[in-house]
Design a protein around this motif. Structure first.
Motif, PDB file in Angstrom:
ATOM      1  N   GLU A  87      38.578  17.055  58.352  1.00  0.00           N
ATOM      2  CA  GLU A  87      39.482  17.246  59.488  1.00  0.00           C
ATOM      3  C   GLU A  87      40.754  17.964  59.048  1.00  0.00           C
ATOM      4  OE1 GLU A  87      40.344  13.712  61.779  1.00  0.00           O
ATOM      5  OE2 GLU A  87      38.212  13.212  61.941  1.00  0.00           O
ATOM      6  N   ILE A  88      41.315  17.531  57.932  1.00  0.00           N
ATOM      7  CA  ILE A  88      42.533  18.173  57.426  1.00  0.00           C
ATOM      8  C   ILE A  88      42.256  19.625  57.073  1.00  0.00           C
ATOM      9  CG2 ILE A  88      44.276  18.166  55.589  1.00  0.00           C
ATOM     10  CD1 ILE A  88      43.872  15.063  55.488  1.00  0.00           C
ATOM     11  N   GLU A  89      41.147  19.873  56.408  1.00  0.00           N
ATOM     12  CA  GLU A  89      40.794  21.243  56.033  1.00  0.00           C
ATOM     13  C   GLU A  89      40.637  22.130  57.269  1.00  0.00           C
ATOM     14  OE1 GLU A  89      37.446  23.708  53.453  1.00  0.00           O
ATOM     15  OE2 GLU A  89      37.406  21.521  53.444  1.00  0.00           O
ATOM     16  N   THR A 100      41.392  11.216  49.541  1.00  0.00           N
ATOM     17  CA  THR A 100      41.444  12.178  50.644  1.00  0.00           C
ATOM     18  C   THR A 100      42.691  13.043  50.557  1.00  0.00           C
ATOM     19  OG1 THR A 100      40.192  10.704  52.074  1.00  0.00           O
ATOM     20  CG2 THR A 100      41.524  12.401  53.163  1.00  0.00           C
ATOM     21  N   VAL A 101      43.825  12.422  50.288  1.00  0.00           N
ATOM     22  CA  VAL A 101      45.080  13.172  50.183  1.00  0.00           C
ATOM     23  C   VAL A 101      45.030  14.119  48.991  1.00  0.00           C
ATOM     24  CG1 VAL A 101      47.567  12.961  49.796  1.00  0.00           C
ATOM     25  CG2 VAL A 101      46.425  11.422  51.393  1.00  0.00           C
ATOM     26  N   LEU A 102      44.470  13.677  47.879  1.00  0.00           N
ATOM     27  CA  LEU A 102      44.374  14.549  46.703  1.00  0.00           C
ATOM     28  C   LEU A 102      43.410  15.709  46.957  1.00  0.00           C
ATOM     29  CD1 LEU A 102      44.384  11.900  43.851  1.00  0.00           C
ATOM     30  CD2 LEU A 102      46.254  13.428  44.544  1.00  0.00           C
ATOM     31  N   ARG A 103      42.333  15.459  47.657  1.00  0.00           N
ATOM     32  CA  ARG A 103      41.395  16.539  48.002  1.00  0.00           C
ATOM     33  C   ARG A 103      42.085  17.568  48.897  1.00  0.00           C
ATOM     34  NH1 ARG A 103      35.447  15.746  50.835  1.00  0.00           N
ATOM     35  NH2 ARG A 103      35.166  17.922  51.418  1.00  0.00           N
ATOM     36  N   ALA A 104      42.836  17.081  49.875  1.00  0.00           N
ATOM     37  CA  ALA A 104      43.579  17.986  50.758  1.00  0.00           C
ATOM     38  C   ALA A 104      44.625  18.764  49.968  1.00  0.00           C
ATOM     39  CB  ALA A 104      44.238  17.195  51.891  1.00  0.00           C
ATOM     40  N   ALA A 127      46.553  23.757  47.758  1.00  0.00           N
ATOM     41  CA  ALA A 127      47.043  24.483  46.583  1.00  0.00           C
ATOM     42  C   ALA A 127      46.226  25.755  46.370  1.00  0.00           C
ATOM     43  CB  ALA A 127      46.991  23.596  45.341  1.00  0.00           C
ATOM     44  N   GLY A 128      44.935  25.681  46.602  1.00  0.00           N
ATOM     45  CA  GLY A 128      44.082  26.845  46.471  1.00  0.00           C
ATOM     46  C   GLY A 128      44.423  27.936  47.478  1.00  0.00           C
ATOM     47  N   LEU A 129      45.008  27.552  48.598  1.00  0.00           N
ATOM     48  CA  LEU A 129      45.420  28.506  49.625  1.00  0.00           C
ATOM     49  C   LEU A 129      46.888  28.905  49.491  1.00  0.00           C
ATOM     50  CD1 LEU A 129      43.699  26.790  52.695  1.00  0.00           C
ATOM     51  CD2 LEU A 129      42.945  28.881  51.510  1.00  0.00           C
ATOM     52  N   GLY A 130      47.575  28.311  48.517  1.00  0.00           N
ATOM     53  CA  GLY A 130      48.998  28.600  48.337  1.00  0.00           C
ATOM     54  C   GLY A 130      49.888  27.906  49.357  1.00  0.00           C
ATOM     55  N   VAL A 131      49.410  26.797  49.904  1.00  0.00           N
ATOM     56  CA  VAL A 131      50.156  26.043  50.915  1.00  0.00           C
ATOM     57  C   VAL A 131      50.582  24.709  50.304  1.00  0.00           C
ATOM     58  CG1 VAL A 131      50.010  24.943  53.186  1.00  0.00           C
ATOM     59  CG2 VAL A 131      48.801  27.094  52.762  1.00  0.00           C
ATOM     60  N   PRO A 132      51.880  24.463  50.178  1.00  0.00           N
ATOM     61  CA  PRO A 132      52.315  23.182  49.619  1.00  0.00           C
ATOM     62  C   PRO A 132      51.999  22.017  50.559  1.00  0.00           C
ATOM     63  CG  PRO A 132      54.216  24.532  50.213  1.00  0.00           C
ATOM     64  CD  PRO A 132      52.997  25.344  50.491  1.00  0.00           C
ATOM     65  N   LEU A 133      51.600  20.908  49.970  1.00  0.00           N
ATOM     66  CA  LEU A 133      51.336  19.690  50.715  1.00  0.00           C
ATOM     67  C   LEU A 133      52.245  18.603  50.169  1.00  0.00           C
ATOM     68  CD1 LEU A 133      48.017  18.161  51.850  1.00  0.00           C
ATOM     69  CD2 LEU A 133      49.612  16.753  50.549  1.00  0.00           C
ATOM     70  N   THR A 134      52.940  17.921  51.059  1.00  0.00           N
ATOM     71  CA  THR A 134      53.809  16.812  50.676  1.00  0.00           C
ATOM     72  C   THR A 134      53.468  15.590  51.508  1.00  0.00           C
ATOM     73  OG1 THR A 134      55.516  17.511  52.237  1.00  0.00           O
ATOM     74  CG2 THR A 134      55.719  18.322  49.972  1.00  0.00           C
ATOM     75  N   LEU A 135      53.956  14.439  51.046  1.00  0.00           N
ATOM     76  CA  LEU A 135      53.769  13.192  51.764  1.00  0.00           C
ATOM     77  C   LEU A 135      55.035  12.840  52.522  1.00  0.00           C
ATOM     78  CD1 LEU A 135      52.011  10.977  49.074  1.00  0.00           C
ATOM     79  CD2 LEU A 135      50.968  12.241  50.955  1.00  0.00           C
ATOM     80  N   ALA A 136      54.871  12.242  53.693  1.00  0.00           N
ATOM     81  CA  ALA A 136      56.008  11.770  54.488  1.00  0.00           C
ATOM     82  C   ALA A 136      55.911  10.254  54.626  1.00  0.00           C
ATOM     83  CB  ALA A 136      55.994  12.409  55.869  1.00  0.00           C
ATOM     84  N   PHE A 186      50.332   9.727  43.950  1.00  0.00           N
ATOM     85  CA  PHE A 186      50.228  11.130  44.327  1.00  0.00           C
ATOM     86  C   PHE A 186      50.861  12.013  43.254  1.00  0.00           C
ATOM     87  CE2 PHE A 186      51.897  14.911  46.600  1.00  0.00           C
ATOM     88  CZ  PHE A 186      50.705  15.388  47.128  1.00  0.00           C
ATOM     89  N   ALA A 187      52.056  11.664  42.819  1.00  0.00           N
ATOM     90  CA  ALA A 187      52.759  12.447  41.798  1.00  0.00           C
ATOM     91  C   ALA A 187      51.973  12.460  40.491  1.00  0.00           C
ATOM     92  CB  ALA A 187      54.162  11.904  41.574  1.00  0.00           C
TER      93      ALA A 187
END
Length: 93
Positions: A31-33, A60-64, A69-78, A88-89
């Motif tokens: 779903e996230i992908e 799931t969060v690490l897979r996302a 990262a492969g797309l050059g899009v940063p992902l962070t947690l809120a 996560f870190a």
């Protein structure tokens, strides 16, 4: 749906509706992908359920994160708890 989402400019906000287990983690990651590919955000912010993260939720969060990262899009947690932030870190360095 295991997730909900909203867009704020170029930021995709994804919320995991509940802690995941082995039976739901792949579907949530897909779903996230799909959301990332559909919206092409500049960044992704994921909100996880409160409390101690399940291993499947972290997976799931690490897979996302790897996909983003492969797309050059940063992902962070809120609003993630200390345990989730620490895990996560430790797994994204």
């Amino acid at each position: 749906m295991l997730t909900s989402h909203s867009l704020d400019g170029d930021t995709l906000h994804v919320t995991l509706r509940h802690s995941l287990d082995i039976a739901t983690r792949a579907a949530a990651a897909l779903e996230i992908e799909a959301l990332v590919h559909a919206h092409r955000p500049r960044q992704v912010v994921v909100q996880v359920p409160a409390g101690e993260p399940t291993p499947a939720t972290l997976s799931t969060v690490l897979r996302a994160h790897r996909m983003c990262a492969g797309l050059g899009v940063p992902l962070t947690l809120a609003d993630a708890g200390t345990a989730m932030q620490r895990l996560f870190a430790a797994n994204t360095m």
